[in-house]
Write a protein that holds these residues in place. Sequence first.
Motif, mmCIF file in Angstrom:
data_model
loop_
_atom_site.group_PDB
_atom_site.id
_atom_site.type_symbol
_atom_site.label_atom_id
_atom_site.label_comp_id
_atom_site.label_asym_id
_atom_site.label_seq_id
_atom_site.Cartn_x
_atom_site.Cartn_y
_atom_site.Cartn_z
ATOM 1 N N TRP A 381 48.022 45.512 41.294
ATOM 2 C CA TRP A 381 47.134 44.591 42.006
ATOM 3 C C TRP A 381 45.662 44.940 41.795
ATOM 4 N N GLU A 382 45.334 46.209 41.807
ATOM 5 C CA GLU A 382 43.939 46.609 41.615
ATOM 6 C C GLU A 382 43.436 46.201 40.235
ATOM 7 N N GLN A 383 44.291 46.302 39.237
ATOM 8 C CA GLN A 383 43.909 45.901 37.878
ATOM 9 C C GLN A 383 43.738 44.384 37.780
ATOM 10 N N ILE A 384 44.603 43.653 38.459
ATOM 11 C CA ILE A 384 44.501 42.185 38.472
ATOM 12 C C ILE A 384 43.171 41.764 39.098
ATOM 13 N N LYS A 385 42.809 42.389 40.197
ATOM 14 C CA LYS A 385 41.548 42.037 40.864
ATOM 15 C C LYS A 385 40.346 42.332 39.975
ATOM 16 N N GLU A 386 40.428 43.417 39.201
ATOM 17 C CA GLU A 386 39.329 43.746 38.288
ATOM 18 C C GLU A 386 39.228 42.736 37.144
ATOM 19 N N GLN A 387 40.380 42.262 36.669
ATOM 20 C CA GLN A 387 40.387 41.309 35.557
ATOM 21 C C GLN A 387 39.884 39.929 35.974
#
Length: 497
Positions: A381-387
């Motif tokens: 989820w943290e990576q998705i939010k960054e993308q």
Amino acid sequence: MSAQREMKEKNPWHTPATIIITVIGVIAIVALVTVAVLQNKPLPKKYKYGIVLDAGSSHTALYIYGWPAEKVNDTGRVVQVHSCKVKGPGISSYASAPLNAGESLKVCMLEAKDQVPSKRHQETPLYLGATAGMRLLNIENSTASDGVFQAVSQALQTSPFSFQGARIISGQEEGAFGWVTVNYLDDRLKQGLETTGALDLGGASTQISFVSDNYDGSESPKNSVTFRLYGNDYNLYTHSFLCYGKDQVLRMTLAHQTQSGPATVLDPCFHRGYTAIKNYTVLYDTPCVSDRKPQPAPASFNHTGTGDFQECQRVVRNVFNFTDCKYSRCSFNGVFQPSLQGPFGAFSAYYFVMNFLNLTDTSTPLEDVKKKITNYCATPWEQIKEQYPHIKQKYLAEYCFSGTYIITLLTEGYNFTSENYPNIKFIKKIKDSDAGWTLGYMLNLTNMIPAEAPDKPPLPHGGYVSIVTIIAILLFVLIIFSLRPIWPRCSKRPQII
């Protein structure tokens, strides 16, 4: 000098009569061609307009359509000239404050007032069609539904347009008019071509509509709609699944996972690392799941993602009934569906979800599509939010679920296979007009598609002018040659020098 005089006497073209005839002939040809060109010259187009408000479950959108006003019986080509997305939720969300539903439309109505020429305002029809969100509200609380319609009607009656009423359109109408829109914009109806099926996915319902050679409507008449358009008959299969829009299915999958009233739900349809506090009362506040609320249950639960496509698909399958079928073949929930046929256009939420996931190219093998969704769901989820920093997290969190649901609905619900999945085309617009039911709805209410094919002139404008010009020249040549008997007499007249 005498030689020049002799040549003039022998040349009939130098006689006054011949010169006069020639000049008159040339003038006649020029006049004939000029009249033909001016008479058949395309005139500057004047347009008529129609406005449709699509009051969906999650939002309302306004569409303005225009067509050439000089066409007989308003059979001119209709195009979308403007659209406006109403800010805020769908009108069904204003059940407790209906006046706000009417107020929410004002900004887009002001845009419409500017877009449509003022001299056309009074003759421009204005329609509001409400779909599954209002269908659900009407089931749950018809008094509240009536209040919302009264509020939006009062607001729209104050506009300068010719308001034709606001109403709930049936699921069958929504599916059928979506099919009309797709095929009208693609010129398949007027030319009598093989039609394109329509796949529509909203927040609260989903529709499938297509023509099948092995379906005559007898096995399931309630799913049959017959059209006669441009001289061709179409027996259309269409069905709308209420509660199977992506937002309501999400609630149904969560309802299935919270039947025991747990304090924490580990949801494979959300990314690892995602967590949110969800309210039981809000989750079950819809007719699609209201009868399933666990008793007793805490006030809220911790919604935690695990990001597993395979497990998510297993959870999604629980909202379908694939076993009960009293017909020769079914889609799901015991609903008859003939075998799929032809190409399909998938629009609305189908397009927006698959476009976000970069999966609108259906030449990608179905197994590869599933692998890509698997990888996306497994992304933390943290990576998705960054993308995707510019997308609201509420919507961003649901793409794993929505992508999984779409693939499950298409393949296991509607029976698309790896062989015919490429027949689906995910579309947002066709020729600059949005795909959806609104255009088909307006075409039907204004009788803009004739039952019989309109008569056409035997020749196009250019061909007509060319033929007139050639005939005029031939006539002139024939006239000149018809005067040959008088040429010798004219040439023997004495010339005064």
